[in-house]
Design an enzyme around this catalytic site. Sequence first.
Site, PDB file in Angstrom:
ATOM      1  CG  ASP A  22      -1.647   1.241   1.498  1.00 17.95           C
ATOM      2  OD1 ASP A  22      -1.839   2.003   0.534  1.00 17.95           O
ATOM      3  OD2 ASP A  22      -2.053   1.471   2.659  1.00 17.95           O
ATOM      4  CG  ASP A  26      -5.933   3.125   0.636  1.00 17.24           C
ATOM      5  OD1 ASP A  26      -5.048   2.259   0.748  1.00 17.24           O
ATOM      6  OD2 ASP A  26      -6.552   3.322  -0.422  1.00 17.24           O
ATOM      7  CG  ASP A  30      -1.499   1.684  -3.590  1.00 14.84           C
ATOM      8  OD1 ASP A  30      -0.299   1.421  -3.820  1.00 14.84           O
ATOM      9  OD2 ASP A  30      -1.869   2.393  -2.633  1.00 14.84           O
ATOM     10  CG  ASP A 208     -12.077 -14.373 -13.726  1.00 18.58           C
ATOM     11  OD1 ASP A 208     -11.359 -14.912 -12.872  1.00 18.58           O
ATOM     12  OD2 ASP A 208     -13.292 -14.138 -13.536  1.00 18.58           O
ATOM     13  CD  GLU A 265     -10.230 -19.111 -12.852  1.00 16.97           C
ATOM     14  OE1 GLU A 265     -10.225 -19.361 -11.652  1.00 16.97           O
ATOM     15  OE2 GLU A 265     -11.030 -18.305 -13.368  1.00 16.97           O
TER      16      GLU A 265
HETATM   17  O1  TEU Z   1     -12.451 -17.847 -10.279  1.00 19.98           O
HETATM   18  C1  TEU Z   1     -13.349 -18.702 -10.909  1.00 19.98           C
HETATM   19  C2  TEU Z   1     -13.747 -19.834 -10.115  1.00 19.98           C
HETATM   20  O2  TEU Z   1     -14.522 -20.611 -10.635  1.00 19.98           O
HETATM   21  C3  TEU Z   1     -13.222 -19.990  -8.721  1.00 19.98           C
HETATM   22  O3  TEU Z   1     -13.988 -19.277  -7.835  1.00 19.98           O
HETATM   23  C4  TEU Z   1     -13.171 -21.416  -8.380  1.00 19.98           C
HETATM   24  O4  TEU Z   1     -14.463 -21.898  -8.191  1.00 19.98           O
HETATM   25  C5  TEU Z   1     -12.436 -21.696  -7.125  1.00 19.98           C
HETATM   26  O5  TEU Z   1     -11.233 -21.050  -7.145  1.00 19.98           O
HETATM   27  C6  TEU Z   1     -12.193 -23.185  -7.002  1.00 19.98           C
HETATM   28  O6  TEU Z   1     -11.295 -23.399  -5.976  1.00 19.98           O
HETATM   29  C7  TEU Z   1     -12.229 -16.614 -10.852  1.00 19.98           C
HETATM   30  C8  TEU Z   1     -11.310 -15.799  -9.984  1.00 19.98           C
HETATM   31  O7  TEU Z   1     -10.067 -16.447  -9.891  1.00 19.98           O
HETATM   32  C9  TEU Z   1     -11.961 -15.587  -8.654  1.00 19.98           C
HETATM   33  O8  TEU Z   1     -11.137 -14.896  -7.765  1.00 19.98           O
HETATM   34  C10 TEU Z   1     -13.236 -14.812  -8.894  1.00 19.98           C
HETATM   35  O9  TEU Z   1     -13.920 -14.670  -7.667  1.00 19.98           O
HETATM   36  C11 TEU Z   1     -14.137 -15.496  -9.897  1.00 19.98           C
HETATM   37  O10 TEU Z   1     -13.428 -15.895 -11.061  1.00 19.98           O
HETATM   38  C12 TEU Z   1     -15.223 -14.579 -10.366  1.00 19.98           C
HETATM   39  O11 TEU Z   1     -14.705 -13.603 -11.213  1.00 19.98           O
END
Ligand code: TEU
Length: 521
Positions: A22, A26, A30, A208, A265
């Site tokens: 940070d 705050d 960041d 994501d 992911e």
């Molecule tokens: O995660 C997608 C997701 O499916 C995870 O929450 C998963 O179910 C979990 O990690 C299983 O252990 C992504 C991001 O990495 C997460 O931080 C977000 O919350 C999510 O998408 C929503 O955007």
Amino acid sequence: MSPAAWWSNAVFYQVYPRSFADSNGDGVGDIDGIVAHLDHLVRLGIDAIWLSPVTVSPMADHGYDVADPRDIDPLFGGMPAIERLIAAAHERNIRITMDVVPNHTSSQHPWFQAALAAGPGTEARERYWFRDGKGAGGELPPNNWTSVFGGSAWERVVEPDGNPGQYYLHLFDTHQPDLNWDNPEVFEDFATSLRFWLDRGVDGFRIDVAHGMAKPADLPDAKEGVKVLSHSDDDPRFNNPAVHDIHRGIRKVVDEYPDAVTIGEVWVLDNLLWAEYLRPDELHLGFNFRLTKVGFDAVELHDAIENSLAATAIYDAVPTWTLSNHDIDREVTRFGGGEIGLRRAKAMVMAMLALPGTVFIYNGEELGLPDVLDLPDEVLQDPTWERSGHTERGRDKVRVPLPWSGEEPPFGFSSSPDTWLPMPADWAALTVEKQEADPHSTLPFFREALQLRRERDEFDGTGLEWLTASPDVVVLRARGGLLCVLNAGTEAIALPAGELMLASAPLVNGELPPDSAAWLA
Ligand code: TEU
């Protein structure tokens, strides 16, 4: 795949921006905090940063709820801060990859606000998944899907006329409505965002929920009993085959920028289905989460590595390895916590770094941080805690800010003692400052391991051969002749002949003790 691509053998370091450093007092990390600590990353020896989301967000899911994908949130320092970070990182030969969130937006995104205001049957609603409810008065959700964070995946809205009306789909929090990728506007806008960041010098993207986005048109019910924060392959919410066309479209855009990389992911377990995301015209890299599922066990480790290699080989993709991230329990805790958990985590890191391909390190892993299991209920922020009806504590325990220096919280993370999650007093022993002064601590070990991985010829090449995979011991020969021995048993073992490059624990009478690993040339 181009074997020479910069990312094909890279070490990525995931920065969870709230938790790294940070700069403005705050209590929340960041972007300028990252700039201020780039030299930590240089000394660690990484190639690239994966920056979890820093775009404009109400922070219902700490940035994974994006209200403006083409601007930086003021909490993280705004556009000037990311420009400083890109410049400062590039000066140090560190690449910047940004997290992008195509599956959903924030409920504060102008599109969603417009959809709410426009009412049923309008074009504005076609950017999301609005549906009428079931039952005489529409009082039941359109199907039985649950949110990954718990509860129904459908939220009923109050229509402009003041009455309860349609439902919208949110696979995650209610503040994260799912986008309708059947609507071409959604792709066009996403492409605009990708080019916007690539034009500003970003080197690629972590995508994501890359197995989300496409939904089956008839939205069939899921099987009962789907668990919170978990995935299976027989789940109509994810991995719809239409997602692959979306990835082909994304790849075309990214290919306008020759060195840019995409990392998806992909929570898909079946190797054939997972590998489809890595066809030559889809993603460059896919997260493979198998190493996050293994216990400290030689057979499980062997099987996870074999499986990951087999999956990536299907389309000749580059393997990726990761032990943890901002969603997953830290390995020190997974492997038993305390001293033994740390010993095992270091051994596993050596196994991971021995493997051909790309690795991802999660911030704090280099300090051997454990999960913070005793966060008080009232500080928990992960939406999972509320949505699961207080049965799942969620992921805050892996997101506690990093300890940099000093003897008490906030350990140089912030000038404010009021950090967004409290930091445990016993992390005084784990600060960067303390570990830099102690050659036997975790940080110097990580630095040395990464330096060897970077500099020694034994780490060139992509092969892997198993010499031993007994229930207790893994011995593998990888790449340019590197030998990696991991002892998951209870007795010390003799090492094969060769030059000892590194051991995760001191040898005992020349032998490798339990819960440790060694590299030999
Ligand atoms: O995660 C997608 C997701 O499916 C995870 O929450 C998963 O179910 C979990 O990690 C299983 O252990 C992504 C991001 O990495 C997460 O931080 C977000 O919350 C999510 O998408 C929503 O955007």
